[in-house]
Design a protein around this motif. Structure first.
Motif, mmCIF file in Angstrom:
data_model
loop_
_atom_site.group_PDB
_atom_site.id
_atom_site.type_symbol
_atom_site.label_atom_id
_atom_site.label_comp_id
_atom_site.label_asym_id
_atom_site.label_seq_id
_atom_site.Cartn_x
_atom_site.Cartn_y
_atom_site.Cartn_z
ATOM 1 N N GLU A 1 -13.188 -9.780 -14.687
ATOM 2 C CA GLU A 1 -11.982 -10.598 -14.680
ATOM 3 C C GLU A 1 -11.945 -11.537 -15.874
ATOM 4 O O GLU A 1 -10.922 -11.674 -16.560
ATOM 5 N N VAL A 2 -13.061 -12.210 -16.140
ATOM 6 C CA VAL A 2 -13.113 -13.165 -17.245
ATOM 7 C C VAL A 2 -13.040 -12.439 -18.588
ATOM 8 O O VAL A 2 -12.387 -12.907 -19.526
ATOM 9 N N SER A 3 -13.702 -11.304 -18.697
ATOM 10 C CA SER A 3 -13.644 -10.525 -19.934
ATOM 11 C C SER A 3 -12.220 -10.072 -20.218
ATOM 12 O O SER A 3 -11.745 -10.127 -21.366
ATOM 13 N N ARG A 4 -11.518 -9.646 -19.186
ATOM 14 C CA ARG A 4 -10.121 -9.242 -19.344
ATOM 15 C C ARG A 4 -9.262 -10.439 -19.761
ATOM 16 O O ARG A 4 -8.388 -10.321 -20.631
ATOM 17 N N ALA A 5 -9.527 -11.594 -19.165
ATOM 18 C CA ALA A 5 -8.778 -12.793 -19.520
ATOM 19 C C ALA A 5 -9.029 -13.201 -20.971
ATOM 20 O O ALA A 5 -8.115 -13.663 -21.656
ATOM 21 N N ALA B 1 -17.740 -17.088 -13.022
ATOM 22 C CA ALA B 1 -17.962 -16.803 -14.439
ATOM 23 C C ALA B 1 -17.084 -17.753 -15.242
ATOM 24 O O ALA B 1 -15.957 -18.064 -14.836
ATOM 25 N N GLY B 2 -17.610 -18.211 -16.360
ATOM 26 C CA GLY B 2 -16.863 -19.115 -17.219
ATOM 27 C C GLY B 2 -16.640 -18.493 -18.588
ATOM 28 O O GLY B 2 -17.311 -17.529 -18.979
ATOM 29 N N MET B 3 -15.698 -19.036 -19.317
ATOM 30 C CA MET B 3 -15.447 -18.580 -20.683
ATOM 31 C C MET B 3 -15.106 -19.770 -21.554
ATOM 32 O O MET B 3 -14.393 -20.691 -21.143
ATOM 33 N N GLY C 1 -11.510 -8.522 -2.267
ATOM 34 C CA GLY C 1 -11.268 -9.906 -2.648
ATOM 35 C C GLY C 1 -10.463 -9.979 -3.927
ATOM 36 O O GLY C 1 -9.804 -9.025 -4.337
ATOM 37 N N ARG C 2 -10.529 -11.129 -4.589
ATOM 38 C CA ARG C 2 -9.748 -11.331 -5.805
ATOM 39 C C ARG C 2 -10.386 -12.409 -6.653
ATOM 40 O O ARG C 2 -11.180 -13.224 -6.173
ATOM 41 N N GLY C 3 -10.046 -12.425 -7.941
ATOM 42 C CA GLY C 3 -10.463 -13.500 -8.820
ATOM 43 C C GLY C 3 -9.455 -14.631 -8.775
ATOM 44 O O GLY C 3 -8.248 -14.397 -8.684
ATOM 45 N N ARG C 4 -9.955 -15.859 -8.848
ATOM 46 C CA ARG C 4 -9.063 -17.019 -8.883
ATOM 47 C C ARG C 4 -9.541 -17.986 -9.956
ATOM 48 O O ARG C 4 -10.712 -18.374 -9.989
#
Length: 290
Positions: free
Chosen positions: A241-245, A208-210, A149-152
């Protein structure tokens, strides 16, 4: 140290002018006042209640040593305090007539203040069953392999989906909040950016939120996977994904809270590279004994 070393104010600008550099000096441990000061500045002092917020700064010899904020009727939230500092604050707040329902801080500070508040007011403290651990990201280590899958990233057009996920998260953690189109803008969830992990067919399975970058730091907040989809690596993938963002957005530090009663999530965050910063606790106070 004297109780009058504490400067109390209802003026957010005054609080930030006095305590801003101090709060940014240790953004991980000061994540709560940094976040809520920014939130109030963006939305207005009365965005989260009709009563005026209260802020405090401990200054000694021209140096800020500690700070707090409170959004009535919510808890008093403290930066780390020594037992002596906790005692002078409790004495000062009691002397000027404050009534507190609860206190929230790192475990040692919350415990020291709860004991001091009982000494000065007679109110009996009771520690909450929910205990949190605050983590700070070291070296991000994404899961290997990642699930299919993937993050969106969710945008404004995805508001219904965002509100659904936040509502599911709130129910899972026991947070009592109304989340709908009418109330959304006044919730703590509205200022975050959300990412969902989607399976190859486009089905969202985890979120996940940031928070925005504040003081050079991002807090990852709201991580949720429905119970029937857990154990498949989705939470690890979307949190990575969120941590990388967050790092790509310029954050020098990335932090998150985890419920200590959930060994699965704590182990997951540690595998991703998060390391313990401190344990967190909250005490509720019974009415004062007359």
């Amino acid at each position: 140290m004297r109780a009058d070393d504490w400067h109390l104010t209802e003026d957010l600008d005054d609080f930030v002018a006095r305590a801003g550099d101090f709060l940014r000096s240790r953004p991980g441990l000061h994540v709560m006042p940094l976040t809520w000061a920014a939130r109030l500045r963006a939305r207005g002092a009365h965005a989260f209640g009709t009563e005026a917020p209260v802020f405090g700064v401990l200054e000694r010899a021209g140096e800020v040593r500690a700070a707090f904020y409170r959004l009535p009727p919510r808890a008093l939230v403290l930066t780390p305090l020594t037992p002596e500092q906790a005692d002078t604050l409790a004495a000062h707040l009691a002397a000027v007539g404050h009534s507190l329902p609860s206190v929230s801080a790192d475990h040692n500070t919350a415990t020291a203040f709860a004991r001091a508040w009982q000494r000065h007011t007679g109110a009996r403290p009771r520690i909450r069953d929910t205990r949190l651990r605050l983590y700070r990201l070291g070296t991000l280590t994404p899961p290997e392999p990642m699930p299919a899958g993937r993050g969106r990233v969710l945008g404004e057009q995805d508001l219904e989906q965002v509100m659904f996920w936040c509502g599911e998260f709130a129910k899972a953690v026991g947070e009592v909040v109304s989340i709908d189109a009418g109330s959304w803008a006044n919730t703590r969830f509205a200022d975050k950016r959300y990412t969902v992990w989607e399976t190859p067919d486009g089905t969202p399975v985890s979120v996940a939120g940031m928070n925005p970058v504040i003081g050079g730091q991002v807090q990852v907040d709201v991580v949720h996977t429905p119970a029937h989809l857990r154990g498949r690596g989705y939470a690890g993938a979307v949190t990575a994904e969120v941590s990388r963002a967050a790092l790509a957005a310029g954050a020098r530090e990335v932090v998150l809270f985890a419920d200590l009663s959930n060994p699965t999530s704590n182990a997951l965050y540690q595998r991703l590279g998060y390391r313990t910063l401190t344990d967190w606790a909250a005490y509720d106070f019974s009415p004062e004994v007359s």
